[in-house]
Motif scaffolding. Structure first.
Motif, PDB file in Angstrom:
ATOM      1  N   ASN A   1       1.499   9.262  -5.806  1.00 43.48           N
ATOM      2  CA  ASN A   1       1.938  10.614  -5.491  1.00 43.48           C
ATOM      3  C   ASN A   1       2.957  11.103  -6.518  1.00 43.48           C
ATOM      4  O   ASN A   1       2.918  12.263  -6.924  1.00 43.48           O
ATOM      5  N   MET A   2       3.861  10.243  -6.950  1.00 40.46           N
ATOM      6  CA  MET A   2       4.821  10.620  -7.985  1.00 40.46           C
ATOM      7  C   MET A   2       4.125  10.872  -9.315  1.00 40.46           C
ATOM      8  O   MET A   2       4.511  11.755 -10.070  1.00 40.46           O
ATOM      9  N   ILE A   3       3.109  10.074  -9.612  1.00 37.55           N
ATOM     10  CA  ILE A   3       2.353  10.274 -10.848  1.00 37.55           C
ATOM     11  C   ILE A   3       1.730  11.654 -10.851  1.00 37.55           C
ATOM     12  O   ILE A   3       1.711  12.346 -11.868  1.00 37.55           O
ATOM     13  N   GLN A   4       1.227  12.071  -9.704  1.00 38.95           N
ATOM     14  CA  GLN A   4       0.610  13.385  -9.596  1.00 38.95           C
ATOM     15  C   GLN A   4       1.638  14.491  -9.824  1.00 38.95           C
ATOM     16  O   GLN A   4       1.340  15.519 -10.415  1.00 38.95           O
TER      17      GLN A   4
ATOM     18  N   ILE B   1       0.841  -1.199   0.000  1.00 38.93           N
ATOM     19  CA  ILE B   1       0.000   0.000   0.000  1.00 38.93           C
ATOM     20  C   ILE B   1       0.876   1.249   0.000  1.00 38.93           C
ATOM     21  O   ILE B   1       0.620   2.203  -0.741  1.00 38.93           O
ATOM     22  N   MET B   2       1.941   1.239   0.804  1.00 34.67           N
ATOM     23  CA  MET B   2       2.821   2.407   0.855  1.00 34.67           C
ATOM     24  C   MET B   2       3.520   2.631  -0.485  1.00 34.67           C
ATOM     25  O   MET B   2       3.638   3.767  -0.948  1.00 34.67           O
ATOM     26  N   VAL B   3       3.970   1.565  -1.132  1.00 37.16           N
ATOM     27  CA  VAL B   3       4.622   1.693  -2.440  1.00 37.16           C
ATOM     28  C   VAL B   3       3.631   2.216  -3.473  1.00 37.16           C
ATOM     29  O   VAL B   3       3.945   3.104  -4.274  1.00 37.16           O
ATOM     30  N   ALA B   4       2.420   1.680  -3.465  1.00 36.03           N
ATOM     31  CA  ALA B   4       1.412   2.115  -4.433  1.00 36.03           C
ATOM     32  C   ALA B   4       1.035   3.579  -4.219  1.00 36.03           C
ATOM     33  O   ALA B   4       0.907   4.346  -5.186  1.00 36.03           O
ATOM     34  N   LEU B   5       0.867   3.991  -2.978  1.00 33.91           N
ATOM     35  CA  LEU B   5       0.503   5.381  -2.712  1.00 33.91           C
ATOM     36  C   LEU B   5       1.648   6.331  -3.063  1.00 33.91           C
ATOM     37  O   LEU B   5       1.413   7.432  -3.574  1.00 33.91           O
ATOM     38  N   ALA B   6       2.879   5.906  -2.804  1.00 38.14           N
ATOM     39  CA  ALA B   6       4.026   6.737  -3.198  1.00 38.14           C
ATOM     40  C   ALA B   6       4.099   6.849  -4.718  1.00 38.14           C
ATOM     41  O   ALA B   6       4.394   7.922  -5.257  1.00 38.14           O
ATOM     42  N   GLY B   7       3.811   5.764  -5.407  1.00 41.23           N
ATOM     43  CA  GLY B   7       3.783   5.806  -6.867  1.00 41.23           C
ATOM     44  C   GLY B   7       2.704   6.726  -7.388  1.00 41.23           C
ATOM     45  O   GLY B   7       2.927   7.504  -8.329  1.00 41.23           O
TER      46      GLY B   7
ATOM     47  N   THR C   1       4.683  10.867 -19.357  1.00 40.52           N
ATOM     48  CA  THR C   1       3.912   9.628 -19.427  1.00 40.52           C
ATOM     49  C   THR C   1       4.804   8.403 -19.320  1.00 40.52           C
ATOM     50  O   THR C   1       4.354   7.343 -18.883  1.00 40.52           O
ATOM     51  N   THR C   2       6.072   8.524 -19.682  1.00 44.05           N
ATOM     52  CA  THR C   2       6.997   7.402 -19.558  1.00 44.05           C
ATOM     53  C   THR C   2       7.183   7.015 -18.095  1.00 44.05           C
ATOM     54  O   THR C   2       7.116   5.831 -17.749  1.00 44.05           O
ATOM     55  N   TRP C   3       7.393   7.996 -17.232  1.00 47.25           N
ATOM     56  CA  TRP C   3       7.555   7.707 -15.804  1.00 47.25           C
ATOM     57  C   TRP C   3       6.274   7.153 -15.200  1.00 47.25           C
ATOM     58  O   TRP C   3       6.310   6.267 -14.350  1.00 47.25           O
ATOM     59  N   VAL C   4       5.150   7.667 -15.630  1.00 52.98           N
ATOM     60  CA  VAL C   4       3.865   7.174 -15.120  1.00 52.98           C
ATOM     61  C   VAL C   4       3.699   5.704 -15.460  1.00 52.98           C
ATOM     62  O   VAL C   4       3.322   4.889 -14.614  1.00 52.98           O
ATOM     63  N   MET C   5       3.987   5.328 -16.703  1.00 49.41           N
ATOM     64  CA  MET C   5       3.856   3.932 -17.109  1.00 49.41           C
ATOM     65  C   MET C   5       4.856   3.039 -16.366  1.00 49.41           C
ATOM     66  O   MET C   5       4.514   1.923 -15.974  1.00 49.41           O
ATOM     67  N   MET C   6       6.071   3.525 -16.173  1.00 51.59           N
ATOM     68  CA  MET C   6       7.064   2.735 -15.445  1.00 51.59           C
ATOM     69  C   MET C   6       6.634   2.501 -14.003  1.00 51.59           C
ATOM     70  O   MET C   6       6.797   1.401 -13.468  1.00 51.59           O
TER      71      MET C   6
END
Length: 87
Positions: A29-32, A21-27, A37-42
């Motif tokens: 947050n980074m997407i925001q 959950i922490m990894v997903a929420l941090a991801g 779009t490359t970083w978002v997909m990665m």
């Protein structure tokens, strides 16, 4: 599996769920914060790979499908709740 092992397994299941959950929420947050779009997909692909690998290991360790699906529900609900609240 002995009762002592079962308690330890449940503890690791809880900690694994919390970590995912922490990894997903941090991801998310980074997407925001990112515009690329490359970083978002990665980030999204990385989260999916990590979650699938952890579920594979839990199945291999003998965790019940009920526990794994419960963990999946908690992860999905927390990501959806965070996405609606923040994004």
């Amino acid at each position: 599996m002995t009762e002592k092992d079962s308690g330890v397994s449940i503890l690791y299941l809880f900690l694994g769920t919390l970590g995912m959950i922490m990894v997903a929420l941090a991801g998310l947050n980074m997407i925001q914060a990112e515009d690329s779009t490359t970083w978002v997909m990665m980030i999204l692909i990385g989260i999916i790979v990590v979650v699938n690998y952890v579920y594979y290991l839990e199945r291999k360790a003998g965790m019940s499908n009920k526990a794994i699906w419960g963990q999946s529900g908690v992860l999905i609900a927390s990501i959806i709740g965070y996405a609606f609240w923040v994004l």
